[in-house]
Design a protein around this motif. Structure first.
Motif, mmCIF file in Angstrom:
data_model
loop_
_atom_site.group_PDB
_atom_site.id
_atom_site.type_symbol
_atom_site.label_atom_id
_atom_site.label_comp_id
_atom_site.label_asym_id
_atom_site.label_seq_id
_atom_site.Cartn_x
_atom_site.Cartn_y
_atom_site.Cartn_z
ATOM 1 N N ASP A 618 1.105 -1.384 -0.786
ATOM 2 C CA ASP A 618 -0.046 -0.299 -0.307
ATOM 3 C C ASP A 618 0.993 0.969 -0.273
ATOM 4 N N GLU A 619 2.364 1.351 -0.376
ATOM 5 C CA GLU A 619 3.254 2.557 -0.980
ATOM 6 C C GLU A 619 2.666 2.924 -1.676
ATOM 7 N N ARG A 620 2.719 3.817 -2.200
ATOM 8 C CA ARG A 620 2.809 4.650 -3.505
ATOM 9 C C ARG A 620 3.909 5.021 -3.906
ATOM 10 N N VAL A 621 4.255 4.585 -5.267
ATOM 11 C CA VAL A 621 5.257 4.942 -6.161
ATOM 12 C C VAL A 621 4.954 6.179 -7.212
ATOM 13 N N ARG A 622 5.630 6.821 -7.759
ATOM 14 C CA ARG A 622 5.424 8.138 -8.779
ATOM 15 C C ARG A 622 6.351 7.582 -10.538
ATOM 16 N N ILE A 623 5.038 7.427 -10.976
ATOM 17 C CA ILE A 623 5.128 7.336 -12.611
ATOM 18 C C ILE A 623 5.460 8.505 -13.141
ATOM 19 N N VAL A 624 6.180 8.527 -14.429
ATOM 20 C CA VAL A 624 5.605 9.936 -15.557
ATOM 21 C C VAL A 624 6.122 8.996 -16.516
ATOM 22 N N ASN A 625 5.221 9.514 -17.887
ATOM 23 C CA ASN A 625 5.476 8.563 -19.175
ATOM 24 C C ASN A 625 6.065 10.188 -19.978
ATOM 25 N N LYS A 626 6.594 9.763 -20.683
ATOM 26 C CA LYS A 626 7.189 10.567 -21.854
ATOM 27 C C LYS A 626 6.721 11.966 -22.236
ATOM 28 N N ARG A 627 5.490 11.847 -22.110
ATOM 29 C CA ARG A 627 4.264 13.032 -22.123
ATOM 30 C C ARG A 627 4.133 13.804 -20.738
ATOM 31 N N GLY A 628 4.947 13.745 -20.105
ATOM 32 C CA GLY A 628 4.198 14.461 -18.796
ATOM 33 C C GLY A 628 3.670 14.038 -17.766
ATOM 34 N N LYS A 629 3.017 12.719 -18.317
ATOM 35 C CA LYS A 629 1.388 12.187 -17.318
ATOM 36 C C LYS A 629 1.953 11.190 -16.594
ATOM 37 N N GLU A 630 2.027 12.249 -15.438
ATOM 38 C CA GLU A 630 2.634 11.509 -13.505
ATOM 39 C C GLU A 630 0.886 9.964 -13.554
ATOM 40 N N LEU A 631 1.914 9.282 -12.616
ATOM 41 C CA LEU A 631 0.801 8.070 -12.403
ATOM 42 C C LEU A 631 1.451 7.717 -10.631
ATOM 43 N N PHE A 632 0.752 6.858 -9.819
ATOM 44 C CA PHE A 632 0.599 6.168 -8.981
ATOM 45 C C PHE A 632 0.321 5.196 -8.778
ATOM 46 N N PHE A 633 1.458 4.288 -8.621
ATOM 47 C CA PHE A 633 1.037 2.939 -8.227
ATOM 48 C C PHE A 633 1.193 2.472 -6.900
ATOM 49 N N THR A 634 0.324 1.395 -6.554
ATOM 50 C CA THR A 634 0.626 0.476 -5.199
ATOM 51 C C THR A 634 1.006 -0.854 -5.296
ATOM 52 N N PHE A 635 1.441 -1.432 -4.798
ATOM 53 C CA PHE A 635 0.897 -2.961 -4.002
ATOM 54 C C PHE A 635 -0.808 -3.343 -3.358
ATOM 55 N N THR A 636 -0.639 -4.074 -2.743
ATOM 56 C CA THR A 636 -1.686 -4.660 -2.399
ATOM 57 C C THR A 636 -1.930 -5.846 -2.264
ATOM 58 N N LEU A 637 -2.085 -6.381 -0.478
ATOM 59 C CA LEU A 637 -2.453 -7.769 -0.123
ATOM 60 C C LEU A 637 -3.917 -8.551 -1.170
ATOM 61 N N TYR A 638 -3.888 -8.935 -2.118
ATOM 62 C CA TYR A 638 -4.869 -9.623 -2.210
ATOM 63 C C TYR A 638 -6.169 -10.491 -1.305
ATOM 64 N N ILE A 639 -7.128 -10.466 -1.262
ATOM 65 C CA ILE A 639 -7.955 -10.986 -0.506
ATOM 66 C C ILE A 639 -9.613 -11.258 -1.861
ATOM 67 N N PRO A 640 -9.856 -12.465 -1.825
ATOM 68 C CA PRO A 640 -10.735 -12.455 -3.022
ATOM 69 C C PRO A 640 -12.097 -12.775 -2.677
ATOM 70 N N PRO A 641 -13.552 -11.832 -3.215
ATOM 71 C CA PRO A 641 -14.143 -11.481 -2.642
ATOM 72 C C PRO A 641 -14.727 -12.278 -1.902
ATOM 73 N N TYR A 642 -15.050 -13.568 -2.531
ATOM 74 C CA TYR A 642 -15.855 -14.745 -0.957
ATOM 75 C C TYR A 642 -15.212 -14.487 0.531
ATOM 76 N N GLU A 643 -14.071 -14.481 0.587
ATOM 77 C CA GLU A 643 -13.222 -14.788 1.716
ATOM 78 C C GLU A 643 -13.859 -13.483 2.475
ATOM 79 N N LYS A 644 -14.165 -12.111 1.759
ATOM 80 C CA LYS A 644 -14.679 -10.368 2.895
ATOM 81 C C LYS A 644 -15.935 -11.211 3.131
ATOM 82 N N ILE A 645 -16.717 -12.187 2.317
ATOM 83 C CA ILE A 645 -18.415 -12.296 2.670
ATOM 84 C C ILE A 645 -18.164 -13.363 3.655
#
Length: 660
Positions: A618-645
């Motif tokens: 859940d820690e964000r990392v910033r990237i920028v493409n060649k057109r100057g568009k910036e994005l932030f991405f994270t990695f989160t632990l995946y919990i299947p929907p049925y486990e949440k239910i």
């Protein structure tokens, strides 16, 4: 019947049948043959005509052949579906056994029984009825039509003919001359309506009565079935595997015929047609068309005999049904290319047009972006250069003032006054005269001089001010530069106009984004990283990009193994970024058992990092493409929907009050 023609008939029929791997519409061919004794002088010739001309010219694989003989009654001695060569042999043998033994002729009964018998045939086939008779109607006294007068006979024949025409059946009439010598004693009927009704049959059926002639079999077949004849050269010469066969069609009927070849079966194996081939042939004329053919590479080369069978649309049939020709085939790759040179040039032209359109669209889109960004960039650039020149001008003017006499200094102070700011460490220098500015920038680039002449020549009612930090003898003067951090320090010294502060801040933000965009285009070497494992294990993670749709199934859900590697980037990467365009594998992802390590492979897309990036979930990392568009991405632990239910359901505590 002469037995000399028997092998010839079998050979022709075998060629016709063996060439029919691609069958046309099924046809029921019905020969209604007069077997009364008045036919004795012509019966053998008629039988040969059926075997030698009608069968090989009109019959096709899958057709059904029927013979109905009539005299005072109607009989069906032959009814055979043509599937093999043995079926042809059976038909020919059956025809050779026929003989005219009838002592009377009942035309009305023959037509009525033929009508009823044909109705019982399959309805999905074409029905072609060919009646061969001398036209004599001489019924026995036991016939229900014995007492009919001539007019009644004509009416009855017309009624049966109308029923045949109502079913869209083809009815053809071939007549032989009536022989009084053979039939005077046997067919001297006393019926009121006895007589020859050839013209009545033809007119009622809407056809022409074609007179039989032993020496003109092919012409009789053409006129009877409205068939065209076709021919081609006996030797086609030497050709590559792709060439054209000249086929001549002769139309001797009374109507124009339009034909289209949809298949060209060669040697009963392949459809060699290599394009469309159609033509309209006027009546009583002939035309030659060039039919394109192409043989596969597996086809044997060398001199060979081709058995060619055209298959036409609308079940059109011609005579002969197959052609035979010799050809010398030699495969040549160059000749094949030259044969299709027109198609090749057209294909290349279309591809070139498509590529040109794509390039034009790309250039147009890029020009739009440049035009949109240029005014902002120019404004920021002018502002920064103006600040730099103003600072250098103020320093030079101060130095010159210290070197002047008191009187000169007083005059100069009126021209270049220096107003100290209330805030320490800064002062505001008003605009100097044009001549002094030009002299100061004389050693600089001429392009810059012209650029700023236009700026300073603009008349102003109020003096323009430039920011200059206050320096001491031990502190160097801070020059204005294109570094946004330096410019922000100078903005912090402003104490007056809030609107100007906001405007300058906006321009600096634009400049910073511009620099990030430029830095993104500079390729830097990828980072070399040796993965390590703190503890073994696996974890299932989801790659989440801000504002990017997550409803894409399990495309960005992966299992990371300790020491294993995944990639981040475009379409062919393990973790897919599609919100903005990014190339494949801009970074590698490792898992050491506790945390995630991101190793940039294309550092220009990671402007904030110069080495491997170790992050927690859940820690964000910033990237920028060649057109100057910036994005932030994270990695989160995946919990299947049925486990949440399941977790939600486990949180509900249901107490049984009955026990209390």
């Amino acid at each position: 019947m002469s037995k000399k023609i028997f092998p010839f008939i079998l050979l022709i029929i075998f060629l016709v049948i063996s060439a029919q791997l691609f069958s046309q519409t099924t046809t029921d061919l019905i020969i209604l043959l007069d077997s009364s004794q008045s036919m004795i002088p012509y019966y053998t010739d008629v039988a040969e005509f059926i075997c030698k001309s009608i069968l090989p010219s009109y019959l096709r694989y899958g057709d059904r052949f029927h013979i109905l003989t009539f005299a005072d009654t109607v009989q069906n001695p032959i009814s055979q579906e043509v599937l093999t060569n043995a079926d042809i042999n059976a038909i020919v043998a059956g025809i050779l056994l026929l003989y005219p033994l009838g002592t009377s002729t009942d035309l009305i009964t023959a037509l009525e029984d033929t009508w009823n018998w044909t109705l019982d045939l399959p309805s999905n086939s074409n029905k072609v009825i060919v009646m061969i008779t001398d036209g004599m109607h001489a019924p026995l006294s036991s016939s229900p039509y014995y007492n009919l007068t001539s007019e009644d006979v004509k009416v009855k024949i017309s009624q049966v003919a109308d029923k045949i025409k109502s079913q869209n059946w083809v009815f053809k009439l071939i007549t032989v001359p009536f022989s009084s010598d053979s039939g005077s004693q046997t067919e001297n009927s006393k019926a009121p309506g006895a007589g020859i009704y050839t013209d009545t049959l033809a007119n009622s059926a809407g056809t022409n009565a074609i007179e039989f002639s032993k020496d003109n079999d092919s012409a009789i077949v053409e006129k009877t079935f409205s068939l065209m004849s076709m021919s081609c050269p006996e030797n086609l010469g030497r050709h590559n595997y792709t060439f054209k066969i000249p086929i001549t069609f002769s139309n001797q009927t009374d109507a124009d015929i339009t034909l289209e070849i949809k298949k060209l079966i060669v040697n009963g194996k392949i459809n060699a047609l290599n394009g469309k081939s159609s033509v309209t042939i006027p009546s009583n004329s002939k035309k030659t068309i060039m039919v394109p053919v192409a043989f596969p590479k597996e086809w044997p080369s060398g001199e060979q005999t081709l058995i060619i069978e055209p298959v036409f649309t609308d079940n059109l049939r011609v005579i002969p049904p197959v052609l035979q020709s010799n050809v010398l085939l030699k495969y040549s790759f160059l000749a094949a290319m030259l044969t299709n040179i027109t198609q090749l040039i057209l294909s290349l032209l279309i591809i070139a047009i498509i590529i040109a359109l794509i390039i034009i669209i790309i250039l147009y889109i890029r020009s739009i972006h440049k035009k949109a960004n240029q005014p902002v960039v120019d404004a920021v650039f002018d502002s920064m250069q103006t600040q730099k020149i103003a600072g250098n001008t103020a320093k030079t003017a101060t130095a010159n003032t210290s070197m002047l006499s008191p009187a000169q200094s007083a005059t100069s102070s009126r021209t270049i006054p220096i107003i100290e700011q209330s805030k320490p460490g800064a002062r505001i220098i008003p605009e100097v005269q044009k001549q002094t500015r030009i002299e100061i920038t004389a050693d600089s680039n001429k392009t810059k001089t012209r650029l700023f002449e236009n700026l300073f020549n603009t008349p102003k009612t109020e003096p323009r001010f430039f920011i200059e930090p206050q320096v001491t003898s031990t502190q160097p003067v801070i020059e204005a530069s294109q570094n946004p951090d330096h410019i922000k320090d100078r903005i912090a010294l402003l104490s007056g106009d809030t609107t100007k502060q906001q405007s300058i801040k906006h321009m600096l933000d634009v400049l910073q984004k511009k620099e990030e965009k430029l830095s993104a285009t500079v390729h830097r070497k990828p980072i070399v990283y040796n993965p390590s494992i703190i503890k073994p294990g696996t974890v299932k993670v989801e790659f989440v990009v801000d504002n990017q749709n997550r409803c894409i199934g399990k495309r960005n859900i992966k299992v990371l193994h300790s020491g294993g590697k995944k990639t981040i980037g475009g379409r062919f990467s393990d973790f897919f970024i599609f919100l903005y365009p990014f190339p494949d594998r801009i970074a590698d992802v490792y898992y050491d058992g506790e945390s995630i390590v991101i190793v940039p492979q294309k550092l220009e897309y990671f402007p904030d990092y110069d080495s491997a990036i170790t992050i927690n979930f859940d820690e964000r990392v910033r990237i920028v493409n060649k057109r100057g568009k910036e994005l932030f991405f994270t990695f989160t632990l995946y919990i299947p929907p049925y486990e949440k239910i399941n977790n939600i359901l486990k949180c509900v505590d249901i107490t049984d009050n009955t026990e209390k």
